[in-house]
Design an enzyme around this catalytic site. Sequence first.
Site, mmCIF file in Angstrom:
data_model
loop_
_atom_site.group_PDB
_atom_site.id
_atom_site.type_symbol
_atom_site.label_atom_id
_atom_site.label_comp_id
_atom_site.label_asym_id
_atom_site.label_seq_id
_atom_site.Cartn_x
_atom_site.Cartn_y
_atom_site.Cartn_z
ATOM 1 N N GLY B 489 0.808 -1.211 0.000
ATOM 2 C CA GLY B 489 0.000 0.000 0.000
ATOM 3 C C GLY B 489 0.842 1.262 0.000
ATOM 4 O O GLY B 489 0.354 2.345 -0.255
ATOM 5 N N SER B 492 5.294 1.278 -3.469
ATOM 6 C CA SER B 492 6.649 0.974 -3.954
ATOM 7 C C SER B 492 6.651 0.538 -5.414
ATOM 8 O O SER B 492 7.572 0.890 -6.154
ATOM 9 C CB SER B 492 7.314 -0.085 -3.078
ATOM 10 N N SER B 530 11.164 1.567 6.307
ATOM 11 C CA SER B 530 11.319 2.614 5.282
ATOM 12 C C SER B 530 12.617 2.427 4.491
ATOM 13 O O SER B 530 13.249 3.386 4.077
ATOM 14 C CB SER B 530 11.322 4.015 5.915
ATOM 15 N N ALA B 711 16.344 10.492 -3.315
ATOM 16 C CA ALA B 711 15.235 10.087 -2.438
ATOM 17 C C ALA B 711 15.706 9.208 -1.289
ATOM 18 O O ALA B 711 16.766 8.591 -1.345
ATOM 19 C CB ALA B 711 14.187 9.329 -3.254
ATOM 20 N N GLY B 713 13.716 6.948 2.382
ATOM 21 C CA GLY B 713 12.477 6.368 2.900
ATOM 22 C C GLY B 713 11.627 7.353 3.672
ATOM 23 O O GLY B 713 12.120 8.352 4.187
ATOM 24 N N VAL B 714 10.309 7.021 3.759
ATOM 25 C CA VAL B 714 9.387 7.984 4.361
ATOM 26 C C VAL B 714 8.198 7.331 5.073
ATOM 27 O O VAL B 714 7.433 8.004 5.729
ATOM 28 C CB VAL B 714 8.898 8.978 3.284
ATOM 29 N N GLY B 715 8.071 6.021 4.983
ATOM 30 C CA GLY B 715 6.850 5.376 5.481
ATOM 31 C C GLY B 715 6.576 5.574 6.952
ATOM 32 O O GLY B 715 5.436 5.504 7.398
ATOM 33 N N GLU B 716 7.630 5.806 7.740
ATOM 34 C CA GLU B 716 7.447 5.902 9.183
ATOM 35 C C GLU B 716 7.587 7.325 9.714
ATOM 36 O O GLU B 716 7.153 7.611 10.831
ATOM 37 C CB GLU B 716 8.515 5.038 9.879
#
Lengths: 162, 757, 289
Positions: B489, B492, B530, B711, B713-716
């Site tokens: 979700g 990626s 992330s 870039a 990671g950013v999910g958390e």
Amino acid sequence: MDDTSRQIRFTLNGRPVTARVESHLDLVDLLRRFDLFGARESCGQGLCGCCTVLVDGVAVSGCLTLAQLVDGRSVTTVESLDEGGALSPVQQAFIDEGAFQCGFCTPGFVMMTHELLKENPDPDEAAIRDYLAGNLCRCAAYPEIIRAVQTAATRMKTAQAA
Amino acid sequence: MNVMRPMPAGQVGRSVPRLEAREKVTGRADYVHNLVVPGMLYTKVFRSTVPHGRIVSIDTSAAEAVEGVYRVVTGEDIRKVVPEPYYGPAFHDQPVLALDKVRHVGEPVAVVLAEDPYVAAEAVQLITAEYEELEPVFDEVEAVTSRAVVHEVLKPAGTFPDLKHLVGRRDTNVALDYQLRRGDVDAAFAAADRVFEHEFRTQQTMHTPLEPMVSLAIPGHESLTIHTASQSPSFVRIEIARLLGWPENRVRVVVPHLGGGFGAKLYIKLEALVACLALLVRRPVKLSLTMEEQFYTISKHASTFRIRSSVKDGKITGRRCEVFWNGGAYADIGPRVTQKSGFTAPGPYDIDNVSIDSYALYTNRPPAGALRGFGIPQLVWAYESHTDLIARELEIDPVEFRRNNILREGREQATGTAMKDAAIEAVLEDIVARMDWSKPFDRGTGPLRRGRGIAIGFKASISPTTSVAIVNVYGDGSSSLYLSTVDMGQGSDTAMAQIVGETLGIETENVKVIHPDTDVTPYDMATLGSRSTFHMGNAVKLAAQHARDQLDALARSLGLPPGTNYGPKDLFKKKYGMQAGNIVGVGSYIPDYKSPDPATGLSDNVTPFWMIGGTGVEIEVDTETGHVRILRMVNAVDCGRPLNPKIVETQLSGAALMQLGFTLFENMEYDNGQVTNASFADYKIPGIHDLPARIENDIVEAEQKSGPYGAKGVGESATFGVSPAIANAIHDAVGVRLTEMPLTPEAVFRAIRAQKG
Amino acid sequence: MRGFELVHPASLGEAIKLLDTDDPTVRPFSGGTALMLMMKAGVFQPSRLVDLGGIEPEHAAVEATGDGGLKLGAMATLAQVERSADVMRVAPVIPRAMKRLANVRVRNVARIGGNLAHGDPHMDLPPVLSSLGGEVAVTGPAGERRIAIESLFSGYYETVLSQGELIRQVILPPQRGWASAYMKCTTRSADDWPALGVAVSLKLTDGAVQDSRIMVSAATEKLTRLAAAEAALEGAQPGEAAFARAADAAATEAETIDDARGSAEYKTELLRVYVKRALAEAVRNGAVQ
């Protein structure tokens, strides 16, 4: 265990169908037998809305509906919305606004949004929140979902006017 | 030399709609949840009803007698397939089905297999077990000294390089203790103007992915295929192969879409059980958990954090952190949570003298593992509440106090690793500016009092970990990306396709992403922490460059002069005389890493990148009832350059809203080790009415130079600041401080009452 | 869930015959939302379910009575009641409460009768309907009787209905001159079951409270009428002082209970606040004309 199954006939997404159904079977599991997976059980308590389907045009939680009770009735699932090949305006708005992440709850939100806009073509944000309060999104795409409902409403009104 | 069609402008940085969007809105996306195969048996699990006990006997006879039951299986039966049936990423401590002992209520003890899931569910209720109950331990601080020992012997797994140092011990509940010693904390405390000490606690919560955990194993001829809702297909393959004593290539792990993960579906969850069952009965076996059963399977660590800081002239000079992580009955990835989060326990501040002790504890609760932040939200909750309390005591504006102490670019963080491409200040200043912090603030009237709060946090990535990607360019010039990153979700698939598009100069929408299938897609450590954008993103970029280089070489070999406007399709046709052939680009990426020194916990390279996130809130407290309403929430992150701004924004609000639930009300409640609210009727997650009246998400201008196209990671990241920002705002509004989550209306009400005396 | 007999009587009389047994595993099934939960959780295993969906349609009728009251057939769905123009006119507090009652899908299938008969103290309709002076007409093997909704509940998930008895109709007396409000309080997510529900109805004559009904639910083991709070209001001028007296009386008399939504002590304080707020809200809503 006694055989409590029974033959039922119902209309599924516009087509007459029959099935042999045990008394304890719920509607989500019945739909799986027809390879329809858009309504899916998650919480199993009617609280998340992932299993939303229409019975005789009314939104229900499939996981709380006994399959035998749809005998003689009409069942509509999310798979009916793009049967002609084109997405519904609500589905398109969900894509355009990015109103989902994992997508597991999305068919339920889409179905409920169709129902909302049928009842209230021009809902304000409070009305959207009230109507969708029974659907949960663990990815919490709620801001985008609200925007998608508004976008769909606007487009449907414009299409109606044209 | 450019042999491509003219490059479509900017694939990276474009808000490409998710590639799988149409499947998801039509209900046609594939989930393991949907999967049915011929001859399949359904499984229902019989679970322990005691938190800690020796298994005296298990009576399966009544269940076996139920018509339609295929077989009932216990832990001893599992030994017929796997003699040593213990698994886990950090310790081999978790039995496939309980053996000898049970260690938490809800632990799988036996299973019923049947062709009809309703029959399996019916029969499982007829199984009984007798236990000799042992003294349990539930609290993480008590577990340090408790007489109750959850595991008599610890068995380190040795799978991952960052956990190589784990050692086996006897008669302790401490699975891992990470220590860091930097400078001289005692001297700093002795020389300080003021010393502040607080203790903060967090509660145990659950991920509750809406697609409950599900796995399906199909036995083949000396092989096994596992379809599973997993975030870590490569790990599943390696671990199942290890259990069976097979080479990796006999185990195939296939992962379609995931209906949410958030860390719940990492490492091994149901896979070992379905694998053993399928081999035992020689038929496909599917296990689908209910929402309730997920609560017995994995959770987010409860924690206790004791933090002590010295301040001199408005600067933090020393900080001692003691963190106790409630890991539950099995370590899962708790030791990594303990260590990795330990790195940043003192917060994003420039402190010369630091002492950190971070302990992973076994208790008799359901296991705890990774949940969106790997322990960081628990830490930020404590250190940013503490920071605010210090500022208030010193009568310094909390923003000003943070500015005075913030960890600036180039400075060494507690571990000794220098901050690089870490826009901590920019995140803080972005929130401050958005909230008009310096302007007067409406503080409410009557029983409704308003307040505001800010908090920032940061995280080291999981390192060193490997990602491998393959880009396959076909005869007609179209291409596919093969990778084992799981799109649960977070988007990626789309982001990785954008990297391929950017690198090859083609439209993102024309890149097909092949979902994880370990027979086909190459190794990836896992989709967690992330890490994918950075690690897999770099691997994908390398793979695409590799493909591009080969296309260039092909053009040269065909004698085409540089600058010729030939597409891949034309190259293949020219080379093979027809539509034929492939170009296969491979990329593999592992960043540098230096293990922390075992004695000091120091390393000059603990992470390849830093994630930064912060939140500001304006709230209203109903002083008569304790209810807190979030009027406005501002989230800001440094995610380097966003590959897909719209998906990033959805990630930010999604992460912040998830943390909002953990902050305000989510809580696994217990009665003697039994979770008493394991369902959505009683474990409430945020719904649409819980959405703040206003929510804003900002991506600050930044670049991760070592990341793919800048870039990371950013999910958390947007989870970090939420909890302390709200606690700080409550303090601002009504003058009371809550130190234990969740911040329920009753807790706020009681604190207000206590303050009034 | 195991198989069971699912029968479909065509009349209320037939349904009552099918339910006339001492066997507690024989139960009526109307909307089924609550029963399905219990069956899925394995806490209720029926031997026979009597589907009421096929009984005479008159039992789903919603209509105003000539005297300014309402009759709600027990088989009317909550959504039907929510949308009824008669209900909106006679008792607007009902549709207002409906907006935040369970969710749309539950309201589409759950029936008024089943909602009351379930005996769940966290439901919103029992306090609302009882504050309006509602009664239920109950039919069973021994004939028909009437029960005030405030007396329908005997304990936690318990009612005074006998095995085999069915709620046939909800009867609301004339509402002219009464001002009503319902407020609930959730302590976890906004869509949680309430920690507290307060329904109030006031009859104001010449600027004074002539009569009142104050009901509390969710915070107590069962729906409870707060007589001392009502007494505190009698003859008083509506306003902050009188409402505070009523609220204090309510907090003193109500026996609140601990659960995951809050401690008994906290719920007592919530009750004190919400009685005040609900009374003020009722005055703001104004009397039904």
